[in-house]
Design an enzyme around this catalytic site. Structure first.
Site, PDB file in Angstrom:
ATOM      1  CG  ASN A  37      -2.187   0.888   1.129  1.00 12.65           C
ATOM      2  OD1 ASN A  37      -2.457   1.347  -0.033  1.00 12.65           O
ATOM      3  ND2 ASN A  37      -2.435   1.591   2.227  1.00 12.65           N
ATOM      4  CB  SER A 126      -8.378   2.642  15.331  1.00 14.60           C
ATOM      5  OG  SER A 126      -9.378   3.688  14.881  1.00 14.60           O
ATOM      6  CE1 TYR A 151      -8.591  -0.012   9.904  1.00 13.28           C
ATOM      7  CE2 TYR A 151     -10.259   1.444  10.776  1.00 13.28           C
ATOM      8  CZ  TYR A 151      -8.920   1.054  10.619  1.00 13.28           C
ATOM      9  OH  TYR A 151      -8.280   2.051  11.394  1.00 13.28           O
ATOM     10  CE  LYS A 155      -6.486  -0.527  12.943  1.00 13.02           C
ATOM     11  NZ  LYS A 155      -4.985  -0.978  13.011  1.00 13.02           N
ATOM     12  CG  ASN A 181      -9.773  11.351  13.002  1.00 16.62           C
ATOM     13  OD1 ASN A 181     -10.223  10.993  14.134  1.00 16.62           O
ATOM     14  ND2 ASN A 181     -10.431  11.609  11.905  1.00 16.62           N
ATOM     15  CG  ASN A 201      -8.243   9.236   6.094  1.00 21.89           C
ATOM     16  OD1 ASN A 201      -7.550   8.336   5.626  1.00 21.89           O
ATOM     17  ND2 ASN A 201      -9.368   9.005   6.826  1.00 21.89           N
TER      18      ASN A 201
HETATM   19  N1  UDP Z   1     -14.784  14.323   5.821  1.00 20.04           N
HETATM   20  C1  UDP Z   1     -15.238  15.329   4.665  1.00 20.04           C
HETATM   21  N2  UDP Z   1     -14.911  15.218   3.384  1.00 20.04           N
HETATM   22  C2  UDP Z   1     -14.006  14.391   3.093  1.00 20.04           C
HETATM   23  C3  UDP Z   1     -13.183  13.536   4.087  1.00 20.04           C
HETATM   24  C4  UDP Z   1     -13.648  13.572   5.290  1.00 20.04           C
HETATM   25  O1  UDP Z   1     -16.370  16.125   5.234  1.00 20.04           O
HETATM   26  O2  UDP Z   1     -13.528  14.229   1.835  1.00 20.04           O
HETATM   27  C5  UDP Z   1     -15.212  14.400   7.217  1.00 20.04           C
HETATM   28  C6  UDP Z   1     -15.814  13.177   7.574  1.00 20.04           C
HETATM   29  O3  UDP Z   1     -17.214  13.016   7.348  1.00 20.04           O
HETATM   30  C7  UDP Z   1     -15.481  13.242   9.169  1.00 20.04           C
HETATM   31  C8  UDP Z   1     -14.081  13.997   9.264  1.00 20.04           C
HETATM   32  O4  UDP Z   1     -14.162  14.556   7.770  1.00 20.04           O
HETATM   33  O5  UDP Z   1     -16.451  14.108   9.716  1.00 20.04           O
HETATM   34  C9  UDP Z   1     -12.960  12.972   9.356  1.00 20.04           C
HETATM   35  O6  UDP Z   1     -13.162  12.003   8.429  1.00 20.04           O
HETATM   36  P1  UDP Z   1     -11.957  11.165   8.091  1.00 20.04           P
HETATM   37  O7  UDP Z   1     -12.202  10.165   6.975  1.00 20.04           O
HETATM   38  O8  UDP Z   1     -10.571  11.644   7.877  1.00 20.04           O
HETATM   39  O9  UDP Z   1     -11.588  10.093   9.363  1.00 20.04           O
HETATM   40  P2  UDP Z   1     -12.530   9.474  10.355  1.00 20.04           P
HETATM   41  O10 UDP Z   1     -12.966  10.322  11.617  1.00 20.04           O
HETATM   42  O11 UDP Z   1     -13.824   9.084   9.593  1.00 20.04           O
HETATM   43  O12 UDP Z   1     -11.821   8.277  10.745  1.00 20.04           O
END
Ligand code: UDP
Length: 341
Positions: A37, A126, A151, A155, A181, A201
Site C-alpha cells: 500500500n 484506533s 476494518y 482493530k 485522527n 480522509n
Molecule cells: N470528511 C469530509 N470530507 C472528506 C473526508 C472526510 O467532510 O472528503 C469528514 C468526515 O465526514 C469526518 C471527518 O471529515 O467527519 C474526518 O474524516 P476522516 O475520513 O478523515 O476520518 P474518520 O474520523 O472518519 O476516521
C-alpha cells in the site's frame, strides 16, 4: 547495547514517522513492509532524515515462515505492528481480505515473538473502537461499541488477541495505542501521507484540492448537532503520535508497565470541527479552498475526541503541535510531492 525495535508496515504513513522518532531516540530500527500500500518514498525520506539507511526487509506478515525467520535472525526487543489494511469502505466490500490480512499478520507476529524468546508488542489500534460514544471525551474505561465495519472489527479483535495472549504467555507484554485522527507530516517534508487514488480522509483531500489535484472538497453533512453543523474529531499530529510510540516502547523495554497489557488513548483532547479544520488550513497557509457541503457520509459518528490524561500521566507523553502547525506541515508535504512529480 542499543535496543532493536521492529516496525511492521514501517514504510507507511505512521510507520515511517515512528521509525524516525525511534531512531532519533537511540533505538535500532528494523523496518519491514510488503509495500502493498505504499512505494519507497517514505522509506527514502526516513533515510534522508536520519542520514543513514535503517535495515529494511521486504516481506509479508501473513507469511508465518518469513515472520519467524525475521525474529530468529534478529534480537528484537519490541515490535510495533502497523502492517494492516485500513480503508473502511474497502473492508465492507472485501471483509475476508481484511480479516485474513489484519488478523493473520498480527497472530504471526505474536507467534514468532513467542517462539523466539518473547517480546514487547505494541499494537496500533484506533479510536474507532469507541464508535458513537455517549460521554465525551472518551477515556480508556469507556466501553467499546460493536464495530460498524470489518476494518474496525479487526482493530477490536486484534486488541482482544493481544490481551488474551498476554494473559496466557508470560513472555509477551502488550500495549495498544488507540489513535484518534492522525494528520500532518514531518517538518522536513520528506515523509508524509501518500493516499492511493482518491483520498478517503479529510486532510489529504484538503491538500490535494488546494494543489489542484481535486476540484472541490465535499464536506459531508452540515446539519449535525454541533455548533457549526459539521462533525467533531480529535486531530493528532503524526509526529506527536510517533513520539507516543517511543514513550510506550521505552516503558515496555524498561519494564515500567503497571500491567502486562495496557491501553492508551493517543489524541489531543481537543475537538475540532470539519469546518474549523478547513478554515484553519486556509488561514495558516494563506489560501482559499474550494469546498461545498454535501450529504452526510454513511457510517460517520457525529463527535469523537478522547482524553489523553492517562497517556500524559503514565507515558509522560503530551501532544505538542497546534492544529495550525500540523496543517502547515501537511501543506508543505503536498507541495514537496508536487515538486517531485
Ligand atoms: N470528511 C469530509 N470530507 C472528506 C473526508 C472526510 O467532510 O472528503 C469528514 C468526515 O465526514 C469526518 C471527518 O471529515 O467527519 C474526518 O474524516 P476522516 O475520513 O478523515 O476520518 P474518520 O474520523 O472518519 O476516521
Amino acid at each position: 547495547m542499543k535496543k532493536t525495535v521492529l516496525v511492521s508496515g514501517g514504510a507507511g504513513f505512521i510507520g515511517s514517522h515512528v521509525s524516525v522518532e525511534l531512531a532519533q531516540a537511540g533505538y535500532d530500527v528494523l523496518i519491514a513492509d510488503n509495500m502493498s500500500n505504499c512505494d519507497e518514498t517514505n522509506y527514502n525520506g526516513v533515510c534522508k532524515i536520519l542520514g543513514y539507511a535503517p535495515e529494511f526487509v521486504k516481506m509479508d506478515f501473513c507469511d508465518s515462515e518469513a515472520v519467524d525467520r525475521l525474529f530468529a535472525g534478529h534480537k528484537i526487543d519490541a515490535v510495533i505492528h502497523f502492517a494492516a489494511y485500513k480503508a473502511v469502505g474497502e473492508s465492507v466490500a472485501q471483509p475476508l481480505m481484511y480479516y485474513r490480512n489484519n488478523l493473520l499478520s498480527f497472530m504471526n507476529v505474536i507467534e514468532a515473538a513467542r517462539k523466539n524468546g518473547g517480546c514487547n508488542v505494541l499494537f496500533s489500534s484506533s479510536a474507532t473502537v469507541y464508535g458513537e460514544a455517549e460521554d465525551l471525551p472518551v477515556t480508556e474505561k469507556t466501553g467499546r461499541k460493536p464495530s460498524t465495519s470489518p476494518y474496525g472489527n479487526t482493530k477490536q479483535i486484534s486488541e482482544d488477541i493481544l490481551r488474551d495472549c498476554v494473559k496466557a504467555y508470560p513472555e509477551i507484554k502488550g500495549i495498544a495505542l488507540r489513535y484518534f485522527n492522525p494528520i500532518g507530516a514531518h517538518p522536513s517534508a520528506l515523509i508524509g501521507e501518500l493516499p492511493r487514488g482518491v483520498p478517503n480522509n479529510l486532510v489529504p483531500f484538503i491538500t490535494q484540492t488546494a494543489i489542484g489535484k481535486r476540484e472541490c472538497l465535499s464536506i459531508f453533512g452540515k446539519d449535525y448537532p454541533t455548533e457549526d453543523g459539521t462533525c467533531l474529531r480529535d486531530y493528532i499530529d503524526v509526529v506527536d503520535l510517533a513520539k507516543a510510540h517511543v514513550c510506550a516502547v521505552t516503558r515496555m523495554i524498561e519494564g515500567k508497565m503497571k500491567a502486562d497489557y495496557e491501553i492508551y488513548n493517543i489524541g489531543t483532547g481537543r475537538p475540532v470541527s470539519v469546518l474549523e479544520l478547513v478554515n484553519s488550513f486556509e488561514k495558516v497557509n494563506s489560501l482559499k479552498l474550494n469546498y461545498k457541503f454535501v450529504d452526510r457520509r454513511p457510517g460517520d459518528v457525529v463527535s469523537i475526541y478522547g482524553s489523553p490524561a492517562l497517556a500524559n500521566e503514565e507515558l509522560g507523553w503530551k501532544a505538542e503541535r497546534s492544529v495550525e502547525e500540523t496543517l502547515a506541515a501537511a501543506w508543505a508535504w503536498e507541495k514537496a510531492l508536487a515538486g517531485k512529480n
